[in-house]
Write an enzyme that holds these catalytic residues in place. Structure first.
Site, PDB file in Angstrom:
ATOM      1  N   TYR A 109       0.838  -1.207   0.000  1.00 43.06           N
ATOM      2  CA  TYR A 109       0.000   0.000   0.000  1.00 43.06           C
ATOM      3  C   TYR A 109       0.867   1.249   0.000  1.00 43.06           C
ATOM      4  CZ  TYR A 109      -3.809   3.131   1.573  1.00 43.06           C
ATOM      5  OH  TYR A 109      -4.738   4.145   1.693  1.00 43.06           O
TER       6      TYR A 109
ATOM      7  N   ASN B 205      -6.428   9.588   8.197  1.00 42.82           N
ATOM      8  CA  ASN B 205      -7.550   8.714   8.589  1.00 42.82           C
ATOM      9  C   ASN B 205      -8.894   9.435   8.577  1.00 42.82           C
ATOM     10  OD1 ASN B 205      -4.960   7.776   9.812  1.00 42.82           O
ATOM     11  ND2 ASN B 205      -6.227   6.043  10.416  1.00 42.82           N
TER      12      ASN B 205
ATOM     13  N   VAL C 168     -10.036   0.980  12.444  1.00 39.35           N
ATOM     14  CA  VAL C 168     -10.262   1.088  13.876  1.00 39.35           C
ATOM     15  C   VAL C 168     -11.639   1.661  14.225  1.00 39.35           C
ATOM     16  CG1 VAL C 168      -9.102   3.356  14.159  1.00 39.35           C
ATOM     17  CG2 VAL C 168      -9.151   1.728  16.050  1.00 39.35           C
ATOM     18  N   VAL C 169     -12.093   2.682  13.520  1.00 37.91           N
ATOM     19  CA  VAL C 169     -13.366   3.306  13.907  1.00 37.91           C
ATOM     20  C   VAL C 169     -14.522   2.320  13.711  1.00 37.91           C
ATOM     21  CG1 VAL C 169     -14.999   5.159  13.390  1.00 37.91           C
ATOM     22  CG2 VAL C 169     -12.548   5.663  13.483  1.00 37.91           C
TER      23      VAL C 169
ATOM     24  N   PHE D 286     -14.231  -0.616  16.373  1.00 39.26           N
ATOM     25  CA  PHE D 286     -14.609  -0.245  17.746  1.00 39.26           C
ATOM     26  C   PHE D 286     -16.121  -0.009  17.850  1.00 39.26           C
ATOM     27  CE2 PHE D 286     -10.281   1.674  19.365  1.00 39.26           C
ATOM     28  CZ  PHE D 286      -9.692   0.436  19.198  1.00 39.26           C
TER      29      PHE D 286
ATOM     30  N   GLY E 274      -2.201   0.564  22.877  1.00 39.82           N
ATOM     31  CA  GLY E 274      -3.231   1.584  22.641  1.00 39.82           C
ATOM     32  C   GLY E 274      -2.730   3.005  22.773  1.00 39.82           C
TER      33      GLY E 274
ATOM     34  N   ARG F 264      -3.730   8.461  16.164  1.00 38.13           N
ATOM     35  CA  ARG F 264      -4.201   8.798  14.822  1.00 38.13           C
ATOM     36  C   ARG F 264      -5.020  10.088  14.948  1.00 38.13           C
ATOM     37  NH1 ARG F 264      -1.191   5.173  14.102  1.00 38.13           N
ATOM     38  NH2 ARG F 264      -1.377   3.354  12.729  1.00 38.13           N
TER      39      ARG F 264
ATOM     40  N   ARG G 171       0.507   9.782  14.263  1.00 38.37           N
ATOM     41  CA  ARG G 171       0.159  10.368  12.967  1.00 38.37           C
ATOM     42  C   ARG G 171      -0.740  11.580  13.179  1.00 38.37           C
ATOM     43  NH1 ARG G 171      -2.567   6.319   9.358  1.00 38.37           N
ATOM     44  NH2 ARG G 171      -0.585   5.390   8.806  1.00 38.37           N
TER      45      ARG G 171
HETATM   46  P1  NAD Z   1     -12.722   1.671   0.306  1.00 37.41           P
HETATM   47  O1  NAD Z   1     -12.047   0.346   0.407  1.00 37.41           O
HETATM   48  O2  NAD Z   1     -14.038   1.831   0.972  1.00 37.41           O
HETATM   49  O3  NAD Z   1     -12.917   2.069  -1.221  1.00 37.41           O
HETATM   50  C1  NAD Z   1     -12.040   1.683  -2.237  1.00 37.41           C
HETATM   51  C2  NAD Z   1     -12.855   1.383  -3.477  1.00 37.41           C
HETATM   52  O4  NAD Z   1     -11.973   1.034  -4.556  1.00 37.41           O
HETATM   53  C3  NAD Z   1     -13.806   0.197  -3.295  1.00 37.41           C
HETATM   54  O5  NAD Z   1     -15.073   0.521  -3.810  1.00 37.41           O
HETATM   55  C4  NAD Z   1     -13.147  -0.929  -4.087  1.00 37.41           C
HETATM   56  O6  NAD Z   1     -14.073  -1.891  -4.548  1.00 37.41           O
HETATM   57  C5  NAD Z   1     -12.484  -0.136  -5.198  1.00 37.41           C
HETATM   58  N1  NAD Z   1     -11.355  -0.809  -5.850  1.00 37.41           N
HETATM   59  C6  NAD Z   1     -10.301  -1.428  -5.239  1.00 37.41           C
HETATM   60  N2  NAD Z   1      -9.459  -1.904  -6.171  1.00 37.41           N
HETATM   61  C7  NAD Z   1      -9.977  -1.556  -7.376  1.00 37.41           C
HETATM   62  C8  NAD Z   1      -9.553  -1.763  -8.720  1.00 37.41           C
HETATM   63  N3  NAD Z   1      -8.418  -2.438  -9.017  1.00 37.41           N
HETATM   64  N4  NAD Z   1     -10.334  -1.293  -9.727  1.00 37.41           N
HETATM   65  C9  NAD Z   1     -11.478  -0.645  -9.455  1.00 37.41           C
HETATM   66  N5  NAD Z   1     -11.938  -0.416  -8.202  1.00 37.41           N
HETATM   67  C10 NAD Z   1     -11.181  -0.873  -7.177  1.00 37.41           C
HETATM   68  O7  NAD Z   1     -11.674   2.755   0.819  1.00 37.41           O
HETATM   69  P2  NAD Z   1     -11.848   4.318   1.055  1.00 37.41           P
HETATM   70  O8  NAD Z   1     -11.631   4.580   2.488  1.00 37.41           O
HETATM   71  O9  NAD Z   1     -13.085   4.811   0.412  1.00 37.41           O
HETATM   72  O10 NAD Z   1     -10.576   4.873   0.291  1.00 37.41           O
HETATM   73  C11 NAD Z   1     -10.684   5.473  -1.001  1.00 37.41           C
HETATM   74  C12 NAD Z   1      -9.321   5.983  -1.434  1.00 37.41           C
HETATM   75  O11 NAD Z   1      -8.849   6.947  -0.498  1.00 37.41           O
HETATM   76  C13 NAD Z   1      -8.267   4.892  -1.508  1.00 37.41           C
HETATM   77  O12 NAD Z   1      -7.443   5.131  -2.634  1.00 37.41           O
HETATM   78  C14 NAD Z   1      -7.464   5.072  -0.242  1.00 37.41           C
HETATM   79  O13 NAD Z   1      -6.128   4.664  -0.387  1.00 37.41           O
HETATM   80  C15 NAD Z   1      -7.576   6.574  -0.032  1.00 37.41           C
HETATM   81  N6  NAD Z   1      -7.415   6.931   1.380  1.00 37.41           N
HETATM   82  C16 NAD Z   1      -8.416   6.712   2.273  1.00 37.41           C
HETATM   83  C17 NAD Z   1      -8.230   7.033   3.609  1.00 37.41           C
HETATM   84  C18 NAD Z   1      -9.313   6.843   4.634  1.00 37.41           C
HETATM   85  O14 NAD Z   1      -9.071   7.069   5.816  1.00 37.41           O
HETATM   86  N7  NAD Z   1     -10.519   6.484   4.275  1.00 37.41           N
HETATM   87  C19 NAD Z   1      -7.004   7.561   4.044  1.00 37.41           C
HETATM   88  C20 NAD Z   1      -5.996   7.736   3.108  1.00 37.41           C
HETATM   89  C21 NAD Z   1      -6.206   7.442   1.774  1.00 37.41           C
HETATM   90  N1  UDP Z   2      -6.408  -0.690  15.690  1.00 31.79           N
HETATM   91  C1  UDP Z   2      -6.785  -1.199  16.921  1.00 31.79           C
HETATM   92  N2  UDP Z   2      -7.829  -2.073  16.961  1.00 31.79           N
HETATM   93  C2  UDP Z   2      -8.525  -2.434  15.854  1.00 31.79           C
HETATM   94  C3  UDP Z   2      -8.147  -1.890  14.600  1.00 31.79           C
HETATM   95  C4  UDP Z   2      -7.070  -1.030  14.546  1.00 31.79           C
HETATM   96  O1  UDP Z   2      -6.192  -0.892  17.973  1.00 31.79           O
HETATM   97  O2  UDP Z   2      -9.480  -3.231  15.988  1.00 31.79           O
HETATM   98  C5  UDP Z   2      -5.290   0.274  15.649  1.00 31.79           C
HETATM   99  C6  UDP Z   2      -4.210  -0.040  14.614  1.00 31.79           C
HETATM  100  O3  UDP Z   2      -3.247  -0.927  15.148  1.00 31.79           O
HETATM  101  C7  UDP Z   2      -3.654   1.338  14.334  1.00 31.79           C
HETATM  102  C8  UDP Z   2      -4.868   2.263  14.510  1.00 31.79           C
HETATM  103  O4  UDP Z   2      -5.824   1.516  15.251  1.00 31.79           O
HETATM  104  O5  UDP Z   2      -2.686   1.678  15.295  1.00 31.79           O
HETATM  105  C9  UDP Z   2      -5.492   2.692  13.190  1.00 31.79           C
HETATM  106  O6  UDP Z   2      -5.713   1.534  12.421  1.00 31.79           O
HETATM  107  P1  UDP Z   2      -6.486   1.542  11.038  1.00 31.79           P
HETATM  108  O7  UDP Z   2      -6.401   0.151  10.492  1.00 31.79           O
HETATM  109  O8  UDP Z   2      -7.825   2.142  11.204  1.00 31.79           O
HETATM  110  O9  UDP Z   2      -5.678   2.560  10.107  1.00 31.79           O
HETATM  111  P2  UDP Z   2      -4.133   2.843   9.826  1.00 31.79           P
HETATM  112  O10 UDP Z   2      -3.269   1.963  10.697  1.00 31.79           O
HETATM  113  O11 UDP Z   2      -3.976   2.543   8.381  1.00 31.79           O
HETATM  114  O12 UDP Z   2      -3.989   4.271  10.176  1.00 31.79           O
END
Ligand code: NAD
Ligand code: UDP
Length: 316
Positions: free
Chosen positions: A150, A179, A192-193, A196, A212, A216, A282
């Site tokens: 990723y 996040n 995590v959200v 939980f 813990g 974030r 973060r």
């Molecule tokens: P999500 O998993 O809910 O949505 C991702 C979508 O992409 C899904 O609908 C999935 O089916 C689709 N997808 C995955 N691979 C694909 C492919 N090869 N072709 C077509 N569709 C595909 O995740 P999200 O939280 O909505 O995240 C959306 C974007 O934002 C992602 O690129 C993610 O990396 C980025 N992002 C999200 C967060 C967050 O906190 N939500 C934080 C940082 C970056």
């Molecule tokens: N986390 C946790 N319990 C859970 C899921 C996640 O304590 O059931 C923690 C995880 O280890 C991380 C933080 O929550 O430190 C955020 O995790 P998440 O997977 O939501 O996002 P990211 O690590 O990609 O920021």
């Protein structure tokens, strides 16, 4: 590009996912014609069900690791699983989605002259040794770990965006998203959200990974989408990368305690091993977003969590 349409035509990849579904709806509210392309790996038809009757909305089942031929004015490239368990499920496909997906979408943008937005991530900073993280920080990323598919995929996508910008003059907008949470997250998303809240609503133990104390910073989805539009509507020379997130920083223990209190749950906290390479801290530095885009998030964590809890009740 001149066309026979009155409305702006916008492609959203990953449009059936959490963020994508909110973005599609907000674009329709802005009178755009929206093409949602999604392979439904983590996205759901339910997220876009209420949009399907709208004549300005179109859904394509498409995997962006393959080329796509559509005529559009703007592209939002969101396709990519975002939850660690999901992006680690098939790590090779995750890298392909970020890298081949970026090449395909940038090639499309170049061909049709579209402006293109990239959903990049705070993960490009890895487990940071600079805090909070400004855009100038190059990050501390393990290239061979379980999160690398990723993190490095998204970093390479940023490289491709800036090379298409320099080499081919493609209009790019790169957002580093921190996040984000809210309705339309998958109840089994694994982040995590959602974990939980579902655990609290079901009265199950709340799973804290590690001790813990890792932090974030959580942004509510509507605040984030407003930031997407501010960036997309900014002058062409504003390419990013630009941080979008809420600077309010919380430990996972604080988050768990807040969710238990808001839901009135009897759930107890249990401690499980910390996943490898889990970032310890973060927090976005959003000075640039404030100064260049005049953007800042408004939703306090507790209020955003209340809306999110209401959404998740249907699945508990
Ligand atoms: P999500 O998993 O809910 O949505 C991702 C979508 O992409 C899904 O609908 C999935 O089916 C689709 N997808 C995955 N691979 C694909 C492919 N090869 N072709 C077509 N569709 C595909 O995740 P999200 O939280 O909505 O995240 C959306 C974007 O934002 C992602 O690129 C993610 O990396 C980025 N992002 C999200 C967060 C967050 O906190 N939500 C934080 C940082 C970056
Ligand atoms: N986390 C946790 N319990 C859970 C899921 C996640 O304590 O059931 C923690 C995880 O280890 C991380 C933080 O929550 O430190 C955020 O995790 P998440 O997977 O939501 O996002 P990211 O690590 O990609 O920021």
């Amino acid at each position: 590009m001149k066309n026979y349409h009155f409305n702006k035509r916008v492609l959203v990849t990953g449009g059936a996912g959490f963020l994508g579904s909110h973005l599609c709806e907000a674009l329709l509210n802005r009178n755009c014609d929206v093409v949602c392309a999604d392979n439904f790996f983590t996205g759901r038809r339910g997220n876009i069900a209420r949009l399907l009757d709208n004549p300005s909305f179109e859904v394509l089942r498409h995997d962006i690791t393959f080329p796509l031929f559509v005529e559009v004015d703007e592209i939002y490239n969101l396709a990519c699983p975002a939850s660690p368990p999901h992006y680690q499920h098939d790590p090779v496909q995750t890298t392909k989605t970020s890298v081949l997906g970026a090449i395909n979408m940038l090639g499309l943008a170049k061909r049709v002259g579209a402006k293109i937005f990239q959903a990049s991530t705070s993960e490009v900073y890895g487990d940071p040794d600079v805090h909070p993280q400004p855009e100038s920080y190059w990050g501390r990323v393990n290239p061979i770990g379980t999160r690398s598919c990723y993190d490095e995929g998204k970093r390479c996508a940023e490289t491709l965006f800036f090379d298409y910008y320099r080499q081919s003059k493609v209009k790019i907008k790169v957002a580093r998203i921190f996040n984000t949470y809210g309705p339309n997250m998958h109840p089994n998303d694994g982040r995590v959200v959602s974990n939980f809240i579902m655990q609290a609503l079901r009265g199950e133990p709340i799973t804290i990974y590690g001790d813990g104390t890792q932090t974030r910073s959580f942004c509510y989805v509507t605040d984030l989408i407003a930031g997407f539009f501010k960036l997309m509507d900014s002058p062409d020379e504003v390419t990013g990368p630009i941080n979008l997130g809420n600077p309010g920083e919380f430990t996972m223990l604080e988050l768990a305690e807040t969710i238990v209190r808001l839901t009135g749950s009897q759930s107890k906290l249990i401690f499980e091993p910390l996943p490898s390479d889990d970032p310890k801290r973060r927090q976005p530095d959003i000075t640039q977003a404030a100064e260049i885009l005049d953007w800042k998030p408004n939703m306090p964590l507790e209020e955003g969590l209340r809306h999110t809890v209401e959404y998740f009740r249907q699945y508990a």
